[in-house]
Design a protein around this motif. Structure first.
Motif, short mmCIF file in Angstrom:
data_model
loop_
_atom_site.label_atom_id
_atom_site.label_comp_id
_atom_site.label_asym_id
_atom_site.label_seq_id
_atom_site.Cartn_x
_atom_site.Cartn_y
_atom_site.Cartn_z
N GLU A 91 0.83 -1.21 0.00
CA GLU A 91 0.00 0.00 0.00
C GLU A 91 0.87 1.26 0.00
O GLU A 91 0.52 2.26 -0.65
CB GLU A 91 -0.94 -0.02 1.20
N GLU A 92 1.96 1.20 0.73
CA GLU A 92 2.88 2.35 0.75
C GLU A 92 3.45 2.60 -0.65
O GLU A 92 3.55 3.74 -1.11
CB GLU A 92 4.01 2.10 1.75
N GLN A 93 3.82 1.52 -1.33
CA GLN A 93 4.37 1.63 -2.68
C GLN A 93 3.33 2.21 -3.64
O GLN A 93 3.64 3.10 -4.45
CB GLN A 93 4.83 0.25 -3.16
N GLY A 95 0.87 4.11 -2.86
CA GLY A 95 0.62 5.51 -2.47
C GLY A 95 1.65 6.48 -3.03
O GLY A 95 1.38 7.68 -3.13
N LYS A 96 2.80 5.97 -3.39
CA LYS A 96 3.86 6.83 -3.94
C LYS A 96 3.69 7.07 -5.44
O LYS A 96 4.35 7.96 -5.99
CB LYS A 96 5.23 6.18 -3.69
N LEU A 97 2.84 6.28 -6.08
CA LEU A 97 2.70 6.41 -7.53
C LEU A 97 2.02 7.72 -7.92
O LEU A 97 1.08 8.16 -7.25
CB LEU A 97 1.90 5.23 -8.09
N VAL A 98 2.51 8.31 -8.99
CA VAL A 98 1.91 9.54 -9.50
C VAL A 98 1.41 9.34 -10.92
O VAL A 98 1.32 10.28 -11.71
CB VAL A 98 2.92 10.71 -9.46
N SER A 108 4.71 -2.39 -9.64
CA SER A 108 4.66 -2.14 -8.20
C SER A 108 4.02 -3.31 -7.46
O SER A 108 4.51 -3.73 -6.40
CB SER A 108 3.86 -0.85 -7.92
#
Length: 266
Positions: A91-93, A95-98, A108
């Protein structure tokens, strides 16, 4: 991206399974158990179940049997599998996606995915027998095929499957079978519209009181002794089933999806 970490049934399956990415875990429990409460698989279930390998969709819709995370991967209902302990990292990974580029999301998810296989007792290892029995046109023929197979092979799976079917509402079995068969030739949008119509017919009590009785027996009183109406398959008429699929009255509008503003979901 849908993370199926736990019970994924009914609406939970409806909002997640049609998505692009579905992450199953070691805690996933998927099922469409609606026939056990006098209802039918809805929220798009007749679409995604009907597109499973062979006649697995018919089996799941009629019996309400459960699948775990590895089985969801095996039959294609999930795209990725991750141990639930790794979900915070996943989930952290995400959340970093743009970007919403599917290939980036795929990469990911792959960073925290595991390769798993259904165990030896999985229904997925019974596909040949399952297809042989659930490919028939009617519920009665499916039951006859299971009984014949059980008598010939003494297969415990056939016996347990028959028991599951006997717990379900007879009317719901016939409605669910027809729904899956129609869903195989419809878009997701068409299935959602039809299932909405079926659901309103099913809760109206104009055809049967099975839904209220099923909820009472399993969720309210919990006596697990529903009194289905009709009580046996032989008393379920074709007209009863047809009513589930008939147009709604003028006072009950059909489900209006924004299909004019986007392409149909297939």
């Amino acid at each position: 991206v849908a993370i199926l970490n736990g019970i994924t049934m009914g609406g939970g399956g409806g909002v997640s399974i049609p998505g692009t990415f579905k992450v199953a875990t070691n805690k996933t429990v998927f099922a469409t158990p609606e026939t056990l409460i006098g209802f039918h698989p809805d929220v798009g279930a007749s679409f995604y179940l009907s597109h499973l390998p062979g006649y697995l969709g018919e089996y799941l819709a009629l019996t309400g049997d459960k699948l775990n995370g590895a089985e969801l991967i095996g039959c294609g209902l999930a795209t990725h599998y991750s141990q639930c302990a790794r979900l915070p990292l996943l989930e952290e990974q995400l959340g970093k996606l743009v970007t919403d580029d599917p290939s980036v999301i795929e990469t990911s998810l792959g960073m925290y995915s595991d390769i798993v296989y259904p165990d030896s007792t999985s229904v997925l290892h019974r596909i040949k027998t399952l297809d042989k029995c659930f490919s028939h046109d009617t519920v009665e023929e499916i039951i006859d095929a299971l009984e014949s197979e059980a008598a010939t092979t003494h297969d415990d799976w056939c016996t347990s499957t028959l028991k599951k079917l006997k717990h379900a509402a007879p009317l719901s079995l016939k409605v669910a079978l027809r729904s899956i068969r129609e869903g195989r030739f419809q878009t997701l949008d068409q299935c959602l519209v039809r299932e909405y119509r079926m659901s309103l017919q099913g809760i109206s009590k104009r055809i049967s009181n099975d839904f209220c009785e099923g909820v009472r027996a399993r969720m309210v009183d919990k006596d697990f002794a529903p009194k289905w109406d009709p009580p046996i398959l032989e008393q379920v008429t074709e007209d009863m089933v047809d009513q589930y699929f008939s147009p709604l009255s003028e006072y009950e509008p059909e489900l209006d999806l924004p299909t004019k503003h986007r392409e149909a979901f297939t």
